[in-house]
Design an enzyme around this catalytic site. Structure first.
Site, short mmCIF file in Angstrom:
data_model
loop_
_atom_site.label_atom_id
_atom_site.label_comp_id
_atom_site.label_asym_id
_atom_site.label_seq_id
_atom_site.Cartn_x
_atom_site.Cartn_y
_atom_site.Cartn_z
N CYS A 1 52.30 17.25 -48.70
CA CYS A 1 52.00 16.91 -47.30
C CYS A 1 52.48 18.07 -46.44
CB CYS A 1 52.69 15.62 -46.88
SG CYS A 1 52.54 15.34 -45.10
N LYS B 1 50.79 13.23 -29.11
CA LYS B 1 49.92 13.60 -27.99
C LYS B 1 48.70 12.70 -27.93
CE LYS B 1 51.42 17.96 -26.59
NZ LYS B 1 51.57 19.16 -27.39
#
Ligand code: MSP
Length: 476
Positions: free
Chosen positions: A127, A298
């Site tokens: 990851c 965000k």
């Protein structure tokens, strides 16, 4: 006793701008630094940015920039956010600093020399968000639960660190508190991990896949794994003899959150043991917070930029608002809407109002005496002792609570003694009451200094000049 203390924060990834989570750790480090200095210690405060690895390279590519460009831009943004928060570190390390890069190369050479690494063909699920290999059981529905992305299957030759050789020693040191992992539940978590057993981990990445990093000195096709590079920042510091002394003779305290506990409490001490270096003394793991119930991001629109808080509330109030949310060791949820209420109640109506009230009264009626009642002194002493103990133990929320208890005590003292009535009935008592109150606000000014350094100075000046100015204007 005077001590040398090194306080560090994690070095933050520069793939994005700082949010209040990063600000939280850095503020806590700043407050501790200031506090330990008021106690006569020599303190070095180290922070910085983590600039290598696939995560940064990917972020740069998305923006059509070079990795170096976004490192330069974003490390500046971190620095300016810390400046806006009144954070005064002694050194800001960037892992792309030449000096650090050289130190990392030396370190991996040393690992090789000590026979602590070996080559192995490896296959795993990587990851990029975590910058680590995950196992099937780390995944939720095939997806990294932290980054909501599917890890990529990778097969490559890497160099592995013989972590397992050092685990019994790490375990012993943690158990015996020679390496203090605080709070207790974090210590338990690490000991639990050690009990389960951990595998050796790869300390290099194939260059074909990850280009942005430090060359492995003995294999030009590989770069150093970003976590090895990053953890070593604590040792590189500013590269001076003076800094080295903090490691040799001082107390080394790492502040971090639980997301990176394993790296700090297992990998890092093992790396140091392998190269016969001194270990940190204390690792303090604080809680993780969400904003409006979710991890800040965000896309979710719940990303709080500390600069926005500073623009709205000012530097000092933002410092207070962030550290007074919940006890440092707890996880919690921050509600952006809650800030105004807290600002008004604790700062405008609390601290600010008390100081203004006392100074106005002291101006109106002359206070000649500076003798303080025993009971008031006793109360102040008790608060101070609790506050010092709390701060020493890194219970910053509780330390603030002590100060605010004292503020309430003073408010109550004013209400009970009614100086405006004493002015008509008992001038002598009035003088005593006001002299007590002046003493209290000067004590408060001292206590808040590590948290609200400018406000502390302002209060002291106002007491000296007798001119009171509004510290925290009320907000709508
Ligand atoms: N670059 C690595 C750290 C290397 S240290 C040798 C990294 N960087 S990070 O940018 O992801 O920062 C993680 C750290 O930021 C956390 O351990 C914590 O100190 C702080 N926080 C980030 N988000 C946070 C919250 N939501 N809440 C509290 N602290 C948070 O990991």
């Amino acid at each position: 006793m005077k001590k040398k203390i090194l306080i560090t924060t994690p070095i933050y990834y520069v793939n994005d701008k700082p949010h209040i989570g990063h600000a939280y750790t850095t503020l806590a480090a700043d407050v501790l630094t200031r506090f330990f200095r008021t106690q006569g210690n020599e303190v070095f405060f180290l922070t910085g940015t983590d600039e290598h690895g696939a995560k940064i390279a990917e972020a740069a590519e998305k923006l059509g920039k070079t990795p170096k460009q976004i490192c330069d831009e974003n490390s500046k943004i971190f620095k300016s956010a810390w400046q806006n928060l009144g954070i005064k570190y002694d050194y800001f390390i960037r892992t792309t600093d030449k000096r650090h890069e050289e130190a990392v190369k030396k370190f991996v050479e040393k690992l090789k020399e000590k026979n602590a690494i070996y080559e192995k063909e490896y296959e795993g699920l990587y990851c990029t968000g975590c910058e680590k290999f995950l196992t099937e059981k780390d995944l939720v529905g095939g997806i990294c639960p932290d980054h909501k992305t599917e890890p990529s299957k990778i097969s490559e030759k890497n160099y592995f660190f013989k972590l397992t050789d050092y685990l019994p020693e790490v375990e012993k040191l943690i158990q015996e508190n020679q390496l203090k992992i605080e709070p207790e539940n974090a210590k338990k978590e690490v000991l639990g991990l050690l009990k389960q057993g951990l595998d050796d981990f790869s300390i290099s990445r194939q260059k074909e896949r990850v280009k942005w990093g430090i060359d492995l000195p003995f294999d030009k096709n590989q770069i150093v794994y970003v976590w090895i590079d990053a953890l070593l920042n604590y040792y590189t510091g500013n590269g001076t003899k003076e800094f080295e002394e903090y490691w040799k003779k001082g107390e080394v305290i790492h502040l971090l959150a639980k997301d990176i506990l394993k790296f700090h409490a297992v990998y890092w001490p093992a790396m140091l043991l392998a190269t016969r270096r001194k270990l940190p003394d204390r690792e303090f793991i604080h809680g993780f917070f969400t904003v409006n119930g979710q991890k800040m991001s965000k896309t979710l629109g719940n990303f709080i930029d500390p600069n926005d808080l500073v623009n709205k509330f000012g530097t000092e109030a933002t410092r207070y608002l962030l550290l007074s949310q919940f006890p440092l060791t707890q996880d919690g949820d921050v509600k952006a809407e809650g800030f105004v209420g807290k600002y008004n109640s604790d700062l405008a109506n609390g601290l600010g109002n008390l100081v203004a009230r006392v100074l106005t009264l002291a101006n109106k009626y002359e206070v000649k005496k500076d003798r303080v009642d025993k009971e008031i002194e006793k109360k102040a002493k008790e608060i101070k002792e609790n506050y010092e103990k709390d701060t020493q133990e890194i219970r910053l929320f509780e330390a603030l609570e002590e100060i605010w208890k004292f503020i309430s005590f003073c408010d109550k003292y004013v209400e009970e003694n009614k100086p405006w009535e004493l002015a008509k009935t008992d001038k002598k008592k009035l003088e005593q009451v006001l002299s007590n109150l002046l003493y209290c606000i000067s004590e408060i000014a001292d206590l808040i200094a590590p948290f609200l350094p400018e406000t502390s100075e302002k209060i002291k000046t106002q007491i000296k000049t007798g001119k009171s100015e509004i510290l925290f204007p009320r907000l709508q």
